[in-house]
Write a protein that holds these residues in place. Structure first.
Motif, PDB file in Angstrom:
ATOM      1  N   LEU A  18     104.547 -16.947-106.877  1.00 50.72           N
ATOM      2  CA  LEU A  18     104.769 -18.283-107.426  1.00 50.72           C
ATOM      3  C   LEU A  18     103.456 -18.779-108.002  1.00 50.72           C
ATOM      4  CD1 LEU A  18     106.885 -20.268-104.781  1.00 50.72           C
ATOM      5  CD2 LEU A  18     107.618 -19.593-107.070  1.00 50.72           C
ATOM      6  N   ARG A  19     103.561 -19.667-108.978  1.00 47.98           N
ATOM      7  CA  ARG A  19     102.369 -20.303-109.532  1.00 47.98           C
ATOM      8  C   ARG A  19     102.537 -21.805-109.440  1.00 47.98           C
ATOM      9  NH1 ARG A  19     100.202 -21.113-115.610  1.00 47.98           N
ATOM     10  NH2 ARG A  19      97.957 -20.793-115.275  1.00 47.98           N
ATOM     11  N   LEU A  20     101.647 -22.436-108.695  1.00 49.37           N
ATOM     12  CA  LEU A  20     101.650 -23.886-108.568  1.00 49.37           C
ATOM     13  C   LEU A  20     100.700 -24.496-109.591  1.00 49.37           C
ATOM     14  CD1 LEU A  20     101.472 -24.305-104.681  1.00 49.37           C
ATOM     15  CD2 LEU A  20     103.470 -23.917-106.139  1.00 49.37           C
ATOM     16  N   SER A  21     101.063 -25.672-110.068  1.00 46.36           N
ATOM     17  CA  SER A  21     100.214 -26.425-110.986  1.00 46.36           C
ATOM     18  C   SER A  21     100.034 -27.839-110.456  1.00 46.36           C
ATOM     19  CB  SER A  21     100.844 -26.500-112.374  1.00 46.36           C
ATOM     20  OG  SER A  21     101.036 -25.226-112.926  1.00 46.36           O
ATOM     21  N   CYS A  22      98.904 -28.433-110.766  1.00 46.68           N
ATOM     22  CA  CYS A  22      98.639 -29.819-110.378  1.00 46.68           C
ATOM     23  C   CYS A  22      97.861 -30.471-111.516  1.00 46.68           C
ATOM     24  CB  CYS A  22      97.854 -29.889-109.098  1.00 46.68           C
ATOM     25  SG  CYS A  22      97.244 -31.544-108.685  1.00 46.68           S
ATOM     26  N   ALA A  23      98.469 -31.482-112.112  1.00 47.59           N
ATOM     27  CA  ALA A  23      97.833 -32.178-113.223  1.00 47.59           C
ATOM     28  C   ALA A  23      97.384 -33.561-112.784  1.00 47.59           C
ATOM     29  CB  ALA A  23      98.809 -32.291-114.384  1.00 47.59           C
ATOM     30  N   ALA A  24      96.137 -33.870-113.076  1.00 49.14           N
ATOM     31  CA  ALA A  24      95.593 -35.198-112.791  1.00 49.14           C
ATOM     32  C   ALA A  24      95.672 -36.048-114.050  1.00 49.14           C
ATOM     33  CB  ALA A  24      94.143 -35.090-112.334  1.00 49.14           C
ATOM     34  N   SER A  25      96.114 -37.289-113.873  1.00 48.95           N
ATOM     35  CA  SER A  25      96.222 -38.189-115.019  1.00 48.95           C
ATOM     36  C   SER A  25      95.729 -39.575-114.636  1.00 48.95           C
ATOM     37  CB  SER A  25      97.667 -38.257-115.505  1.00 48.95           C
ATOM     38  OG  SER A  25      98.503 -38.799-114.501  1.00 48.95           O
ATOM     39  N   GLY A  26      95.433 -40.374-115.666  1.00 47.55           N
ATOM     40  CA  GLY A  26      94.942 -41.719-115.421  1.00 47.55           C
ATOM     41  C   GLY A  26      93.573 -41.914-116.040  1.00 47.55           C
ATOM     42  N   SER A  27      92.906 -42.969-115.612  1.00 46.45           N
ATOM     43  CA  SER A  27      91.603 -43.308-116.165  1.00 46.45           C
ATOM     44  C   SER A  27      90.509 -42.531-115.432  1.00 46.45           C
ATOM     45  CB  SER A  27      91.375 -44.818-116.042  1.00 46.45           C
ATOM     46  OG  SER A  27      90.156 -45.170-116.647  1.00 46.45           O
ATOM     47  N   ILE A  28      90.333 -41.283-115.831  1.00 45.90           N
ATOM     48  CA  ILE A  28      89.429 -40.359-115.138  1.00 45.90           C
ATOM     49  C   ILE A  28      88.154 -40.160-115.942  1.00 45.90           C
ATOM     50  CG2 ILE A  28      89.148 -38.016-114.274  1.00 45.90           C
ATOM     51  CD1 ILE A  28      92.239 -37.968-113.930  1.00 45.90           C
ATOM     52  N   ALA A  29      87.022 -40.331-115.276  1.00 45.89           N
ATOM     53  CA  ALA A  29      85.745 -40.079-115.926  1.00 45.89           C
ATOM     54  C   ALA A  29      85.304 -38.632-115.716  1.00 45.89           C
ATOM     55  CB  ALA A  29      84.682 -41.036-115.406  1.00 45.89           C
ATOM     56  N   SER A  30      85.366 -38.178-114.476  1.00 44.03           N
ATOM     57  CA  SER A  30      84.940 -36.819-114.147  1.00 44.03           C
ATOM     58  C   SER A  30      85.734 -36.302-112.950  1.00 44.03           C
ATOM     59  CB  SER A  30      83.457 -36.774-113.775  1.00 44.03           C
ATOM     60  OG  SER A  30      82.647 -37.200-114.834  1.00 44.03           O
TER      61      SER A  30
END
Length: 121
Positions: A18-30
């Motif tokens: 299996l391949r898991l993914s995790c995407a971060a979103s929002g007002s991200i600087a670093s």
């Protein structure tokens, strides 16, 4: 507001992948370190794999040689490729990111909601 959204969990037979993914979103600087944790039924949450901003990787002893963590900094996404899965890998898998929001001066830890992985024949 920052969100981490995991995907890719499911039911797989022993020996499968299996391949898991995790995407971060929002007002991200670093985004600094990103990691995957898991928690099986009746067990404590444990570190599965981690990757620094520079790409250095570390793994829990139980997954070394079978799992690979990677990240795409342009997409603010971390992946977990899981091969040779075993029934004992069954757990809720959580994404974690240490990141700094644009409005913040320091970094904080953020968690996803989790994605279920079931390894069973």
């Amino acid at each position: 507001q920052v969100q981490l959204v995991e995907s890719g969990g499911g039911l797989v037979q022993p020996g499968g992948s299996l391949r898991l993914s995790c995407a971060a979103s929002g007002s991200i600087a670093s985004i600094f370190a990103m990691a995957w944790y898991r928690q099986g039924s009746g067990k404590q949450r444990e570190l599965v794999a981690a990757i620094t901003g520079g790409g250095s990787r570390s793994y829990g002893d139980s997954v070394k040689g079978r799992f690979t963590i990677s990240r795409d900094n342009a997409k603010n996404t971390v992946y977990l490729q899981m091969n040779s899965l075993k029934p004992e890998d069954t757990a809720l898998y959580y994404c974690n990111a240490n990141l700094r929001e644009r409005v913040a001066t320091t970094s904080s830890n953020y968690w996803g909601q989790g994605t279920q992985v079931i390894v069973s024949s």
